[in-house]
Design an enzyme around this catalytic site. Structure first.
Site, short mmCIF file in Angstrom:
data_model
loop_
_atom_site.label_atom_id
_atom_site.label_comp_id
_atom_site.label_asym_id
_atom_site.label_seq_id
_atom_site.Cartn_x
_atom_site.Cartn_y
_atom_site.Cartn_z
N HIS A 24 10.88 -11.40 4.82
CA HIS A 24 9.76 -10.98 5.65
C HIS A 24 9.05 -12.24 6.16
O HIS A 24 8.87 -13.20 5.42
CB HIS A 24 8.80 -10.14 4.81
CG HIS A 24 7.50 -9.87 5.49
ND1 HIS A 24 7.43 -9.38 6.77
CD2 HIS A 24 6.21 -10.03 5.07
CE1 HIS A 24 6.16 -9.26 7.11
NE2 HIS A 24 5.40 -9.66 6.10
N CYS A 69 4.18 -4.17 5.14
CA CYS A 69 5.18 -5.21 5.41
C CYS A 69 6.47 -5.02 4.61
O CYS A 69 7.51 -5.57 4.96
CB CYS A 69 4.60 -6.60 5.13
SG CYS A 69 3.20 -6.99 6.16
N ASN A 118 3.94 -12.43 12.32
CA ASN A 118 4.20 -11.41 11.30
C ASN A 118 4.20 -10.04 11.98
O ASN A 118 3.15 -9.56 12.40
CB ASN A 118 3.12 -11.49 10.22
CG ASN A 118 3.32 -10.48 9.10
OD1 ASN A 118 4.13 -9.56 9.22
ND2 ASN A 118 2.58 -10.65 8.02
N1 ACO Z 1 -8.25 -21.10 13.01
C1 ACO Z 1 -8.99 -22.14 12.56
N2 ACO Z 1 -9.57 -22.14 11.37
C2 ACO Z 1 -9.41 -21.07 10.58
C3 ACO Z 1 -8.67 -19.96 10.97
C4 ACO Z 1 -8.07 -20.00 12.26
N3 ACO Z 1 -7.33 -18.99 12.73
N4 ACO Z 1 -8.66 -19.05 9.99
C5 ACO Z 1 -9.39 -19.57 9.00
N5 ACO Z 1 -9.84 -20.79 9.34
C6 ACO Z 1 -10.66 -21.71 8.56
C7 ACO Z 1 -11.44 -21.01 7.49
O1 ACO Z 1 -12.65 -20.49 8.02
C8 ACO Z 1 -11.67 -22.11 6.51
O2 ACO Z 1 -12.74 -22.91 6.96
P1 ACO Z 1 -13.81 -23.48 5.91
O3 ACO Z 1 -13.04 -24.35 4.99
O4 ACO Z 1 -14.76 -24.22 6.80
O5 ACO Z 1 -14.40 -22.28 5.25
C9 ACO Z 1 -10.40 -22.95 6.60
O6 ACO Z 1 -9.80 -22.58 7.87
C10 ACO Z 1 -9.41 -22.70 5.49
O7 ACO Z 1 -9.25 -21.31 5.32
P2 ACO Z 1 -8.29 -20.72 4.21
O8 ACO Z 1 -8.40 -19.23 4.21
O9 ACO Z 1 -8.50 -21.44 2.91
O10 ACO Z 1 -6.89 -21.18 4.80
P3 ACO Z 1 -5.50 -21.07 4.10
O11 ACO Z 1 -4.87 -22.39 4.01
O12 ACO Z 1 -5.54 -20.22 2.86
O13 ACO Z 1 -4.66 -20.25 5.18
C11 ACO Z 1 -3.82 -18.05 5.66
C12 ACO Z 1 -5.05 -18.95 5.56
C13 ACO Z 1 -2.92 -18.61 6.70
C14 ACO Z 1 -4.27 -16.65 6.04
C15 ACO Z 1 -3.11 -18.05 4.27
O14 ACO Z 1 -4.01 -17.77 3.26
C16 ACO Z 1 -1.99 -17.07 4.25
O15 ACO Z 1 -1.02 -17.18 4.96
N6 ACO Z 1 -2.07 -16.10 3.35
C17 ACO Z 1 -1.03 -15.11 3.26
C18 ACO Z 1 -1.49 -13.95 4.02
C19 ACO Z 1 -0.40 -13.31 4.80
O16 ACO Z 1 0.59 -13.85 5.15
N7 ACO Z 1 -0.69 -12.06 5.08
C20 ACO Z 1 0.17 -11.30 5.90
C21 ACO Z 1 0.17 -9.91 5.47
S1 ACO Z 1 0.83 -9.72 3.91
C22 ACO Z 1 2.31 -10.23 4.01
O17 ACO Z 1 2.93 -10.02 5.00
C23 ACO Z 1 2.82 -10.96 2.84
#
Ligand code: ACO
Length: 325
Positions: free
Chosen positions: A252, A115, A282
């Site tokens: 980004h 990224c 993304n």
């Molecule tokens: N739909 C519905 N529910 C979901 C999904 C989905 N797509 N994905 C996860 N869940 C559920 C999980 O299973 C979890 O359920 P549980 O509580 O019963 O176990 C719940 O939602 C919460 O999951 P978390 O992982 O805690 O959710 P969070 O609020 O952290 O959001 C996310 C997840 C969006 C991936 C976040 O962590 C994030 O954006 N991280 C940054 C990652 C990123 O942007 N990466 C891109 C590549 S790197 C970069 O470009 C910087």
């Protein structure tokens, strides 16, 4: 006088197929529009069809950037493509793009910094230009990241999309002050100890397969906010500037909450942040030039304004660039 890399034009390209959050649900992904929008800000993404390659998107974006710059393709002597999803293992996608554009001079290569790839590629082009080794560069971020997605993993497959963006940089003389047009400075970092937080679980040199994207989302989120604000401070300090001088933050596009957190730290109002994550999701190395092309295209970004770009990705890698357009 100093040599500056001036950004003369920007272009973008998207695959023909839009996939909304609801369409993902219809395809069987266990998610909902509400969850995706609330956690990430993403409403839709573009997904490349089987006949759309990274090099096709890159070539279209490059043509659009050259047209906006009013630069003849014949003067391009450097092509860099930042991508994690090259057409083939080799030759580089940049070589394919160079060939598509009919360029037979200069040099061409790919950059792999996930990224952060566009900021890395921009830095390399700027360094070649300032050293006099290139005069006119095409810097492209292009991805068909959907091909690395595991559609049974809802924690990753909803986050990404495909697309390409390109800029034309050309050598020009500046006074050496922050009033100059062009890249004022670039700042790159990597920390390989964080390799396992965001990676693809396969490869030609390991499993002999492509593998799928795997991510510890929470850990990535935590590092992203810290690293991105550190590198922004570094870029501003290097130029003796404060965030007030920045006309536009073009970050980004990984997650709306990461971008909003960063803007808040910088005291930058929403109106000065370019956000395209809702439409594009993304797109990894393509996300910054796609956002830039969008905001130049709709007239938000005006000639002479100061743009701050930053990105973080797998590795971890991260970086920032300050450019006066
Ligand atoms: N739909 C519905 N529910 C979901 C999904 C989905 N797509 N994905 C996860 N869940 C559920 C999980 O299973 C979890 O359920 P549980 O509580 O019963 O176990 C719940 O939602 C919460 O999951 P978390 O992982 O805690 O959710 P969070 O609020 O952290 O959001 C996310 C997840 C969006 C991936 C976040 O962590 C994030 O954006 N991280 C940054 C990652 C990123 O942007 N990466 C891109 C590549 S790197 C970069 O470009 C910087």
């Amino acid at each position: 006088m100093v040599t500056r890399s001036v950004l003369l034009g920007c272009g973008s390209a998207l695959p023909r197929t839009v996939v909304t959050n609801d369409a993902l649900v219809a395809r069987g992904v266990e998610t909902s529009h509400e969850w995706i929008v609330q956690r990430t800000g993403i409403a839709q993404r573009y997904i490349a069809d089987g006949d759309e390659k990274t090099s096709d998107l890159a070539t279209s974006a490059a043509r659009a950037a050259l047209a906006q710059a009013g630069v003849d393709v014949g003067v391009v002597d450097l092509v860099i493509v930042a991508t994690t999803t090259p057409d083939n293992v080799f030759p580089s996608t940049a070589a394919r793009v160079q060939g598509n554009l009919g360029i037979t001079r200069g040099f061409a290569f790919d950059v792999q910094a996930v990224c952060s790839g566009f900021v890395y590629a921009l830095t390399m082009a700027d360094n070649f230009i300032r050293l006099g080794q290139a005069q006119t560069a095409l810097v492209i971020g292009a991805e068909t990241l959907s091909r690395l997605l595991d559609w049974s993993d809802r924690t990753t497959c909803v986050l990404f999309g495909d697309g390409a963006g390109a800029v034309v940089l050309q050598s020009a003389q500046g006074a050496g002050t922050v009033a100059d047009r062009g890249l004022l400075s670039t700042h790159l970092h990597a920390d390989g100890s964080q390799y396992d937080h965001l990676f693809v679980d396969g490869g030609v040199g390991s499993t002999g397969t492509f593998g799928f994207l795997r991510m510890d989302g929470r850990e990535v989120f935590r590092h992203a906010v810290t690293r991105l604000s550190e590198v922004v401070d570094e870029a501003l300090a290097a130029n003796g500037l404060t965030a007030e001088a920045v006309d536009w933050l073009v970050p980004h596009q990984a997650n709306r909450r990461i971008i909003e957190g960063l803007a808040k730290k910088l005291h930058l109002p929403e109106e000065r942040v370019v956000m395209t994550i809702a439409q594009h999701a993304n797109t990894s190395a393509a996300s910054i030039p796609l956002a830039l092309a969008t905001a130049i295209g709709d007239g938000r970004i005006q000639k002479g304004q100061l743009i701050l770009m930053n990105a973080m990705g797998g590795g971890f890698t991260w970086g920032a660039a300050l450019v006066r357009v």
